[in-house]
Write a protein that holds these residues in place. Structure first.
Motif, PDB file in Angstrom:
ATOM      1  N   ALA A  85      13.080  -5.953 -14.773  1.00  0.00           N
ATOM      2  CA  ALA A  85      13.504  -5.402 -16.072  1.00  0.00           C
ATOM      3  C   ALA A  85      14.417  -4.193 -15.886  1.00  0.00           C
ATOM      4  O   ALA A  85      14.878  -3.608 -16.864  1.00  0.00           O
ATOM      5  N   GLY A  86      14.630  -3.800 -14.614  1.00  0.00           N
ATOM      6  CA  GLY A  86      15.553  -2.698 -14.333  1.00  0.00           C
ATOM      7  C   GLY A  86      14.930  -1.326 -14.466  1.00  0.00           C
ATOM      8  O   GLY A  86      15.650  -0.348 -14.683  1.00  0.00           O
ATOM      9  N   GLY A  87      13.603  -1.238 -14.363  1.00  0.00           N
ATOM     10  CA  GLY A  87      12.923   0.073 -14.400  1.00  0.00           C
ATOM     11  C   GLY A  87      13.606   1.015 -13.410  1.00  0.00           C
ATOM     12  O   GLY A  87      13.556   0.748 -12.208  1.00  0.00           O
ATOM     13  N   PRO A  88      14.242   2.089 -13.875  1.00  0.00           N
ATOM     14  CA  PRO A  88      15.082   2.910 -13.005  1.00  0.00           C
ATOM     15  C   PRO A  88      14.320   3.583 -11.859  1.00  0.00           C
ATOM     16  O   PRO A  88      14.865   3.780 -10.777  1.00  0.00           O
ATOM     17  N   GLY A  89      13.036   3.898 -12.088  1.00  0.00           N
ATOM     18  CA  GLY A  89      12.268   4.585 -11.043  1.00  0.00           C
ATOM     19  C   GLY A  89      11.624   3.636 -10.061  1.00  0.00           C
ATOM     20  O   GLY A  89      11.103   4.048  -9.030  1.00  0.00           O
ATOM     21  N   GLY A  90      11.627   2.351 -10.393  1.00  0.00           N
ATOM     22  CA  GLY A  90      10.994   1.367  -9.519  1.00  0.00           C
ATOM     23  C   GLY A  90       9.479   1.364  -9.658  1.00  0.00           C
ATOM     24  O   GLY A  90       8.896   2.131 -10.426  1.00  0.00           O
ATOM     25  N   ALA A  91       8.872   0.459  -8.913  1.00  0.00           N
ATOM     26  CA  ALA A  91       7.413   0.308  -8.985  1.00  0.00           C
ATOM     27  C   ALA A  91       6.896  -0.069  -7.609  1.00  0.00           C
ATOM     28  O   ALA A  91       7.592  -0.726  -6.841  1.00  0.00           O
ATOM     29  N   SER A  92       5.701   0.370  -7.314  1.00  0.00           N
ATOM     30  CA  SER A  92       5.052  -0.042  -6.076  1.00  0.00           C
ATOM     31  C   SER A  92       3.598  -0.385  -6.373  1.00  0.00           C
ATOM     32  O   SER A  92       3.128  -0.202  -7.504  1.00  0.00           O
ATOM     33  N   VAL A  93       2.923  -0.876  -5.349  1.00  0.00           N
ATOM     34  CA  VAL A  93       1.594  -1.468  -5.552  1.00  0.00           C
ATOM     35  C   VAL A  93       0.595  -0.875  -4.572  1.00  0.00           C
ATOM     36  O   VAL A  93       0.923  -0.684  -3.409  1.00  0.00           O
ATOM     37  N   LYS A  94      -0.596  -0.560  -5.062  1.00  0.00           N
ATOM     38  CA  LYS A  94      -1.694  -0.183  -4.160  1.00  0.00           C
ATOM     39  C   LYS A  94      -2.986  -0.804  -4.678  1.00  0.00           C
ATOM     40  O   LYS A  94      -3.287  -0.656  -5.867  1.00  0.00           O
TER      41      LYS A  94
END
Ligand code: NAP
Length: 251
Positions: free
Chosen positions: A54-63
């Motif tokens: 979706a173009g989330g500017p800050g990005g995403a990560s997973v834990k």
């Protein structure tokens, strides 16, 4: 309007589906980097991918983390702060139900709910306050429930945990106000997610009758409230319990 600041890092627990997934998207749309947390890695990856797509500017990560495991929670928060050099926003959304009438409720059903829905929040907040203090800015948003405000037959354990979150969050807000850290509760009513999908139809029908707006809410309607409380603009709001419930708890 508040001025734009550097990119902030948010941890959202229970981000693999339902309300938490919607919150992760809403914070990503604000430009936050969102660390998506739950137990199921595959579902979390799907949330993070859809944020990136979706173009989330800050990005995403997973834990992955089990929010009933105190050591794992502390390790999770410390690792986020270390990897990103900061932790600005903590959304304690992960939650479980173990519904039963009080006369039949087992110790295990009571303890499981307290362990995840209350103790897990305490441990996560305690660990997150240090990096927030270092950054001289913080937002804590805990997910309560209308059950914690008005009670609910069959949910004495859940209502107790959610009601306790209000006192816990207000205390945190008072302790941390001088550090520019706010703490608030968002208390959803009946929201259309896996948690409510499993309710028997007669209970759903009775719930709908008790909602002045005559419908269940959508996860994005909770996410919008959380996103406001996590925003720069909400810096003067602390210690509040915001019911987002279609009017269920209006006096
Ligand atoms: P949901 O659809 O059941 O999703 C729960 C989320 O929490 C999932 O991502 C789940 O992922 C995660 N989770 C559960 N136990 C966990 C644990 N021990 N450790 C880590 N993650 C865990 O729930 P929801 O309806 O979106 O509800 C979200 C929050 O809103 C909860 O706190 C709930 O009490 C509150 N709430 C919901 C409603 C409603 O009507 N839906 C109403 C009032 C309040 P994994 O299973 O992969 O771990």
């Amino acid at each position: 309007m508040a001025e734009k600041t550097e990119q902030r890092v948010a941890v959202v627990t229970g981000a693999s589906r339902g309300i938490g997934e919607a919150i992760a998207h809403a914070l990503a749309e604000q430009g936050r980097h969102v660390v998506c947390v739950a137990r199921n890695a595959e579902k979390l990856e799907a949330t993070a991918k859809s944020i990136r797509d979706a173009g989330g500017p800050g990005g995403a990560s997973v834990k992955t983390c089990d929010m009933s495991d105190a050591d794992a929670i502390t390790e999770l928060i410390e690792s986020v702060a270390k990897e990103h050099g900061r932790l600005d926003i903590l959304v304690n959304n992960a939650g479980i139900t173990r519904d039963n009438l009080l006369l039949r409720m087992s110790d295990e059903e009571f303890d499981d709910v307290i362990q995840t829905n209350l103790r897990g929040v305490f441990v996560a907040c305690r660990a997150a306050l240090r990096p927030m203090m270092r950054g001289k800015w913080g937002r804590v948003i805990n997910l309560g429930s209308v059950s914690g405000i008005v009670g609910n037959a069959g949910q004495a354990n859940y209502a107790a945990a959610k009601a306790a979150l209000a006192g816990f969050t207000k205390s945190l807000g008072k302790e941390m106000a001088a550090k520019n850290i706010t703490a608030n509760v968002v208390a959803p009513g009946f929201i259309q997610t896996d948690m409510t999908d499993v309710l028997p139809q007669p209970i759903k029908d009775a719930a709908q009758k008790a909602i002045p707006l005559s419908r269940f809410g959508q996860p994005r309607e909770i996410a919008a409230a959380v996103a406001f409380l996590a925003s720069e603009d909400a810096g003067y709001v602390s210690g509040q319990v915001l019911a987002v419930d279609g009017g269920m708890t209006m006096c």
